[in-house]
Design a protein around this motif. Structure first.
Motif, short mmCIF file in Angstrom:
data_model
loop_
_atom_site.label_atom_id
_atom_site.label_comp_id
_atom_site.label_asym_id
_atom_site.label_seq_id
_atom_site.Cartn_x
_atom_site.Cartn_y
_atom_site.Cartn_z
N VAL A 288 0.85 -1.18 0.00
CA VAL A 288 0.00 0.00 0.00
C VAL A 288 0.89 1.23 0.00
N ALA A 289 0.69 2.09 -0.98
CA ALA A 289 1.50 3.29 -1.15
C ALA A 289 0.69 4.52 -0.79
N SER A 290 1.35 5.48 -0.17
CA SER A 290 0.75 6.77 0.10
C SER A 290 1.74 7.86 -0.25
N GLY A 291 1.24 9.07 -0.44
CA GLY A 291 2.09 10.17 -0.84
C GLY A 291 2.10 10.34 -2.35
N TYR A 292 3.07 11.08 -2.84
CA TYR A 292 3.17 11.40 -4.26
C TYR A 292 3.80 10.25 -5.03
N THR A 293 3.04 9.69 -5.97
CA THR A 293 3.53 8.56 -6.75
C THR A 293 3.49 8.80 -8.25
N PHE A 294 3.23 10.01 -8.69
CA PHE A 294 3.16 10.31 -10.11
C PHE A 294 4.52 10.05 -10.77
N SER A 295 4.50 9.34 -11.89
CA SER A 295 5.69 9.00 -12.66
C SER A 295 6.66 8.11 -11.88
N TYR A 296 6.15 7.36 -10.94
CA TYR A 296 6.97 6.44 -10.15
C TYR A 296 6.82 5.00 -10.62
N CYS A 297 7.83 4.23 -10.31
CA CYS A 297 7.80 2.78 -10.43
C CYS A 297 7.64 2.18 -9.04
N ILE A 298 6.92 1.09 -8.96
CA ILE A 298 6.86 0.30 -7.74
C ILE A 298 7.50 -1.05 -8.05
N GLY A 299 8.46 -1.43 -7.25
CA GLY A 299 9.16 -2.69 -7.46
C GLY A 299 9.07 -3.60 -6.26
N TRP A 300 9.13 -4.89 -6.54
CA TRP A 300 9.27 -5.90 -5.50
C TRP A 300 10.69 -6.45 -5.55
N PHE A 301 11.33 -6.49 -4.40
CA PHE A 301 12.68 -7.00 -4.26
C PHE A 301 12.68 -8.08 -3.20
N ARG A 302 13.69 -8.92 -3.24
CA ARG A 302 13.82 -9.94 -2.21
C ARG A 302 15.29 -10.13 -1.87
N GLN A 303 15.52 -10.55 -0.64
CA GLN A 303 16.87 -10.80 -0.18
C GLN A 303 16.87 -12.00 0.76
N ALA A 304 17.64 -13.00 0.40
CA ALA A 304 17.84 -14.17 1.23
C ALA A 304 19.16 -14.04 1.97
N LYS B 74 11.54 6.82 -9.26
CA LYS B 74 11.11 7.50 -10.46
C LYS B 74 11.45 6.66 -11.69
N GLN B 75 10.62 6.79 -12.72
CA GLN B 75 10.93 6.13 -13.97
C GLN B 75 12.23 6.65 -14.56
N VAL B 76 12.89 5.79 -15.33
CA VAL B 76 14.17 6.16 -15.95
C VAL B 76 14.01 6.21 -17.46
N TRP B 77 14.82 7.05 -18.10
CA TRP B 77 14.82 7.19 -19.54
C TRP B 77 15.97 6.38 -20.11
N ASP B 78 15.67 5.37 -20.92
CA ASP B 78 16.70 4.49 -21.45
C ASP B 78 17.15 4.88 -22.85
N GLY B 79 16.74 6.04 -23.31
CA GLY B 79 17.09 6.52 -24.63
C GLY B 79 15.96 6.45 -25.63
N SER B 80 14.96 5.65 -25.34
CA SER B 80 13.82 5.52 -26.24
C SER B 80 12.48 5.59 -25.53
N VAL B 81 12.40 5.04 -24.32
CA VAL B 81 11.16 5.02 -23.58
C VAL B 81 11.44 5.21 -22.10
N TRP B 82 10.43 5.65 -21.39
CA TRP B 82 10.48 5.65 -19.95
C TRP B 82 10.20 4.24 -19.46
N SER B 83 10.97 3.81 -18.48
CA SER B 83 10.83 2.44 -18.01
C SER B 83 11.17 2.36 -16.53
N CYS B 84 10.97 1.18 -15.97
CA CYS B 84 11.28 0.92 -14.58
C CYS B 84 12.46 -0.04 -14.49
#
Length: 129
Positions: A23-39, A99-109
């Motif tokens: 659950v996200a709160s606050g400003y999320t415009f143009s953001y990516c949400i990612g799931w990470f894991r660490q063992a 924030k989303q990143v620009w890879d030279g052609s598209v915005w991506s996560c």
């Protein structure tokens, strides 16, 4: 400023499923949400990401076809649906925002943890054989 709260972890047998919520709160415009894991003893791994605005997704090869990331914008929630869980999926799972990143052609996560600024506290997933 983004705040994130994860839930849904637990213990399951191999082949089982879980759905994690972030659950996200606050400003999320143009953001990516990612799931990470660490063992224990391993580096943090980017599992899946989704663009908050466009819904574009990407996955680590290790989970592609088994995990699905999705979002419910009305609830400001991102999900990670995990099927066919295996012992190697055991880890602490975190959601994060960047924030989303620009890879030279598209915005991506990106799935690089270094680009993510905001993190939840984590939820443990344990898969037994």
């Amino acid at each position: 400023q983004v705040q994130l709260v994860e839930s849904g972890g637990g213990s399951v047998q191999a082949g089982g499923s879980l759905r994690l919520s972030c659950v996200a709160s606050g400003y999320t415009f143009s953001y990516c949400i990612g799931w990470f894991r660490q063992a224990p003893g391993k580096e943090r791994e980017g599992v899946a990401t989704i663009g908050f605005d466009d819904g574009d997704t990407n996955y680590a090869d290790s989970v592609k076809g088994r995990f699905t990331i999705s979002q419910d914008n009305a609830k400001n929630t991102v999900y990670l649906q995990m099927f066919s869980l295996q012992p190697e999926d055991t880890a602490m799972y975190y959601c994060a925002a960047a924030k989303q990143v620009w890879d030279g052609s598209v915005w991506s996560c990106s799935r690089s943890s270094y680009l993510y600024d905001y993190w939840g506290q984590g939820t443990q997933v344990t898969v037994s054989s």
